[in-house]
Design an enzyme around this catalytic site. Structure first.
Site, PDB file in Angstrom:
ATOM      1  N   ARG A 232       0.855  -1.188   0.000  1.00  0.00           N
ATOM      2  CA  ARG A 232       0.000   0.000   0.000  1.00  0.00           C
ATOM      3  C   ARG A 232       0.886   1.231   0.000  1.00  0.00           C
ATOM      4  NH1 ARG A 232      -3.548  -2.465  -1.584  1.00  0.00           N
ATOM      5  NH2 ARG A 232      -5.609  -2.834  -0.736  1.00  0.00           N
ATOM      6  N   HIS A 280      -0.932   0.999  -9.421  1.00  0.00           N
ATOM      7  CA  HIS A 280      -1.634   0.071  -8.524  1.00  0.00           C
ATOM      8  C   HIS A 280      -2.242  -1.070  -9.356  1.00  0.00           C
ATOM      9  CE1 HIS A 280      -3.822  -0.360  -4.431  1.00  0.00           C
ATOM     10  NE2 HIS A 280      -3.780  -1.534  -5.054  1.00  0.00           N
TER      11      HIS A 280
END
Ligand code: NDP
Ligand code: OXD
Length: 317
Positions: A232, A280
């Site tokens: 993350r 991502h």
């Protein structure tokens, strides 16, 4: 225990296209994209990704929350999500395979000097670089869970040395395992390429800072330390990564996740010559594979069976 209910599903997925999820879940369930304002007793399940605040509040018959992703920080951080409803996350072969591919791709690119060869090609320079042995490179996987262990297996098959760091101790054949706060510095000191596959929790937010990067091994076959983050973005401090790249603490980085997503156009990471950026996209949740697993779990739950892949709300993952 009776789990019977209407089985109505609230689909609240932001940043993913909901249409295919809707179609697939609708094969067995009544699916709604909007809930009634105030109290809505008609919803039994929620399938969510980055849901808006209050989306899951006021649902007195909500039995299970399904995260569309492996990470659940979007649920944990939403104070309006009821604390007593179980949360199921994704653990699936398809997603795991994609993450293995991403990690192997990035490790091999750094190991085989992809950046330098791309530059040579641009200059039309025919110049062979030294070839290193994978056995001389230690890949440290920070977050040695489902994805970390799977990536470790693939990297070991290629001959890399593997270190794993987790909260609790995990033994895996051929892996040097480290755990907890006491294990962190020894793990970093033995690591040339750091692969971050941690969940974002209170304990891990901002963990990838300059001080941590300074502990990586730099006198190694690669000629410097490498960071790969597919966990993350808010695990990392991007200003510290840039500082580490500037002063040689880090040689290169591959970043799939960022403090702010989408990565702002003004970020210096976009055109840093030693940073490889992906949006991502390391392991995308594919509804074709994941919706059937959720539907199976709903049916099993209604038969009174236990839920699989539940998260620990206290630990935050
Ligand atoms: P797991 O829950 O299976 O593994 C998490 C690992 O992190 C475990 O080994 C856990 O330790 C460790 N961990 C958690 N907190 C700490 C801590 N404070 N200190 C040390 N270790 C800690 O998760 P997955 O492997 O399935 O996924 C990992 C993360 O990858 C997800 O949470 C998500 O954020 C990210 N992800 C990113 C994707 C992308 O496309 N970029 C796609 C999919 C996931 P222990 O084993 O002791 O519990
Ligand atoms: C996930 C992700 O958590 O795609 O699955 O980030």
């Amino acid at each position: 225990m009776s789990n019977s209910g209407t089985g109505r599903v609230l689909l609240a997925v932001n940043a993913f296209h909901p249409q295919r999820w809707h179609e697939l879940l609708s094969a067995e369930r009544e699916v709604v994209l909007e809930r009634k304002p105030g109290i809505d007793p008609s919803i039994t399940y929620a399938v969510v990704w980055k849901q808006k605040p209050n989306m899951l509040a006021g649902l007195p018959n909500l039995k299970v929350i399904f995260s569309v992703g492996a990470g659940v920080d979007h649920i944990i951080e939403d104070a309006t999500v009821p604390a007593d409803v179980p949360v199921v996350r994704v653990i699936a072969e398809d997603l795991t395979r994609h993450m293995i591919e991403y990690v192997v791709w990035r490790v091999l690119d750094h190991h085989r000097q992809g950046r330098q060869y791309r530059e040579h090609q641009r200059l039309r320079a025919w110049h062979e670089l030294d070839q290193r042995n994978a056995g001389d490179v230690s890949v440290g996987i920070m977050g040695f869970g489902q994805l970390g262990r799977a990536a470790a297996g693939a990297l070991m098959a290629l001959g890399f040395r593997i270190n794993g760091w987790s909260r609790s101790a995990h033994a895996m054949e051929g892996v040097s395992s480290y755990s907890g706060d006491a294990g962190l510095v020894p793990f970093l000191n033995a690591t040339d390429i750091l692969v971050v596959l941690l969940p974002l929790t209170r304990a891990t937010t901002g963990i990838i800072d300059y001080k941590l990067l300074k502990e990586l091994r730099r006198r190694n076959a690669l000629g410097g330390a490498v960071l790969i983050n597919a966990g993350r973005g808010r695990l990392q401090k991007e200003a510290d990564i840039l500082r580490a790249l500037e002063d040689g603490t880090l040689k290169e980085a591959s970043l799939d996740v960022f403090e702010i997503e989408p990565l702002p156009k003004t970020s210096p990471l976009w055109n840093h010559p030693r940073v490889f950026v992906t949006p991502h996209a390391a392991a995308t949740s594919d509804p074709e594979h994941l919706a059937p697993i959720m539907l199976r779990q709903m049916t099993a739950y209604e038969r009174g069976e236990g839920l699989e892949n539940l998260i620990d709300r206290e630990a935050g993952y």
